[in-house]
Design an enzyme around this catalytic site. Structure first.
Site, PDB file in Angstrom:
ATOM      1  N   TRP A 108       2.118  -4.657  -2.361  1.00  0.00           N
ATOM      2  CA  TRP A 108       1.408  -3.958  -3.432  1.00  0.00           C
ATOM      3  C   TRP A 108       0.052  -3.424  -2.985  1.00  0.00           C
ATOM      4  CZ3 TRP A 108       1.929  -1.445  -7.738  1.00  0.00           C
ATOM      5  CH2 TRP A 108       3.103  -1.606  -8.460  1.00  0.00           C
ATOM      6  N   LYS A 146       7.024 -13.174 -16.233  1.00  0.00           N
ATOM      7  CA  LYS A 146       8.240 -12.417 -15.933  1.00  0.00           C
ATOM      8  C   LYS A 146       8.844 -12.867 -14.594  1.00  0.00           C
ATOM      9  CE  LYS A 146       6.843  -9.517 -12.608  1.00  0.00           C
ATOM     10  NZ  LYS A 146       7.510  -8.918 -11.466  1.00  0.00           N
TER      11      LYS A 146
END
Lengths: 321, 321
Positions: A11, A186
């Site tokens: 990322w 999540k």
């Protein structure tokens, strides 16, 4: 904007690439001797992105922090506290810190922005940037939607408006508690999705989505956030990326677990399951799915048994609190 | 229980098979001369299930209704009103009617239980049974979770407790408005998922899930239901089955649409998009995704243009009402 991205893994390197594409002045920082930094130093690219010459690559943290107005952090969640102790020794005062990370501190159950505040970053200057998106797809030009949240509406709006492009459509979050909890949680659901996939029970991902988001909503409410945030981009909106994608490390961790194998990369959901279980117990919230993931990690429960515990047959009210 | 299942298509034949497996006395009714009935009459099986000898197959509607205490209806949603005019001429008084169907009447925007009440079925005796599950998987023994809802808590509980088994875990719904709207609306989102798949933009299904469920929640609230129901099994819980499955007719309709082809089977989401758009306008609710599907069906909009209208780049508050 002068943006420094701290962390140059999957990322982090994307965020540097993306900010350069936006027209910002970009410094990408990494630790010398780590594979993710060394490959960029040597080749100016990694398996995801290629760095244009305009991106400054450095391992000098003081330089990276000093030369930015906006500092984006993208490192492993459990390492954030220690890392911030180093960052705050630099010229960090008054700068905006954007956490592009998904996790909850395992030992304390603290959200990442809470960790940052405890480590001396001004809460007025902290934002989070989360939501779905595969780097592999962004670099091919496939767009997605993400969310920015913070403790200040004007900061949320300013950052979302600065970071938007044809690749990322931003929504303004309005509940930093829910946005951070949802983003972290999540990854736990991703592990369960992987276990279901590994057992050829992939279609139970339907109920998993509904019941999983439900327990995250319950926890968020207990923590003082909005019961709806788990259904936003931070959590439900990230389910495709996490529960259905071959790229998701957490899903892969679960799939290999179900097959009796080990996954050798970081699956943030493992630590997050522990942190969320801690919070669930502290606040008296029922989180059967998350708790089961934590148990399974602790005791190496056979996946079939873990699933049976989740899928008992007694009927229940759907929206109990 | 004496159960008659009216309709012997994909779901109807499964429901007869499932009720027989539960130990109920089962009549399966269909229309003589239709392919789904004729194949069962000739072979006692179709592409999904095999009927044991104990299931009575008939095309005599009066016989089917008279010999049941519980009548399950599983036919095309848009045909429900006309069909009920025939059913209520039979010995239907005091029997329980369970609608295993997902749709909203296109011409009126009425929920299916409203249509049933208007056609003379006592509201106290009406329930709906919806949620995820592939027949192809159930018959292989793969379990799933579903939801029963009605206007009476005791009926909801009684039916869920009667119908539960090792194959289906039931949740008790608590909001028949939301359960019916959610169940119908998921077919619309299935069409959008198919369009995304057909354009190789499958990962936008993440935001679709979040934003799609959000607009359904908004409509449900405006109609007097619970804002949470769209996040239950009736809608979000059915997304795996609808948005990610090769078996979903609605998803397939969208995928072929994106590729410039036509899908020749019933996609309930097409009519439902029209019905929901009607409701959205009547109640002043913003439903950009649903409306776009309706527009696209009406005007045959090129998929790329339809998508561009959905994916504009202005940032928005995530949880506006």
């Amino acid at each position: 904007m002068k943006v420094s991205v701290l962390g140059c893994g999957r990322w982090g390197s994307f965020l540097a690439w993306y900010n350069y594409r936006l027209g910002n002045k970009v410094i990408s920082w990494g630790t010398e001797g780590t594979p993710s930094y060394d490959v960029l130093l040597r080749e100016r690219k990694n398996e995801y992105v290629e760095f244009p010459d305009g991106i400054t690559l450095t391992s000098d943290l003081e330089f990276a922090v000093a030369n930015a107005d906006t500092v984006i952090i993208s490192i492993s969640s459990q390492g954030l506290r220690g890392f911030l102790k180093r960052v705050t020794r630099c010229d960090a005062k008054g700068k905006t810190f954007v956490l592009c990370m998904k996790g909850i501190e395992e030992s304390t159950g603290k959200r990442l922005s809470e960790v940052a505040i405890e480590e001396g970053i001004d809460r007025e200057n902290i934002a989070v940037w989360v939501g779905p998106g595969h780097i592999q797809s962004f670099v091919k030009g496939i767009p997605n939607c993400m969310v920015i949240d913070s403790y200040r509406k004007d900061l949320t709006h300013r950052l979302a408006d600065c970071f938007k492009s044809d690749l990322i459509r931003f929504y303004y979050g309005g509940d930093i508690i829910g946005t951070e909890v949802g983003a972290a949680a999540k990854n736990v659901m991703g592990i369960v999705a992987g276990i279901l996939d590994g057992m050829n029970l992939g279609e139970l991902k339907g109920p998993l989505m509904s019941r999983g988001a439900r327990e995250v909503a319950r926890l968020t409410k207990a923590l003082g956030g909005s019961e709806f945030s788990a259904y936003g981009l931070c959590h439900l909106g990230d389910y495709e990326t996490t529960l259905f994608s071959k790229y998701s490390h957490n899903r892969m961790w679960g799939e290999l677990y179900a097959k009796g194998e080990k996954f050798d990369r970081l699956a943030e959901g493992v630590a997050t399951a522990g942190a969320l279980t801690l919070l669930a117990e502290k606040y008296g919230v029922d989180m059967p799915i998350t708790k089961q993931v934590h148990e399974l990690v602790l005791h190496n429960t056979p996946p079939k048994q873990a699933l049976a515990m989740l899928f008992d047959r007694n009927a229940k009210e759907e929206f109990y609190l």
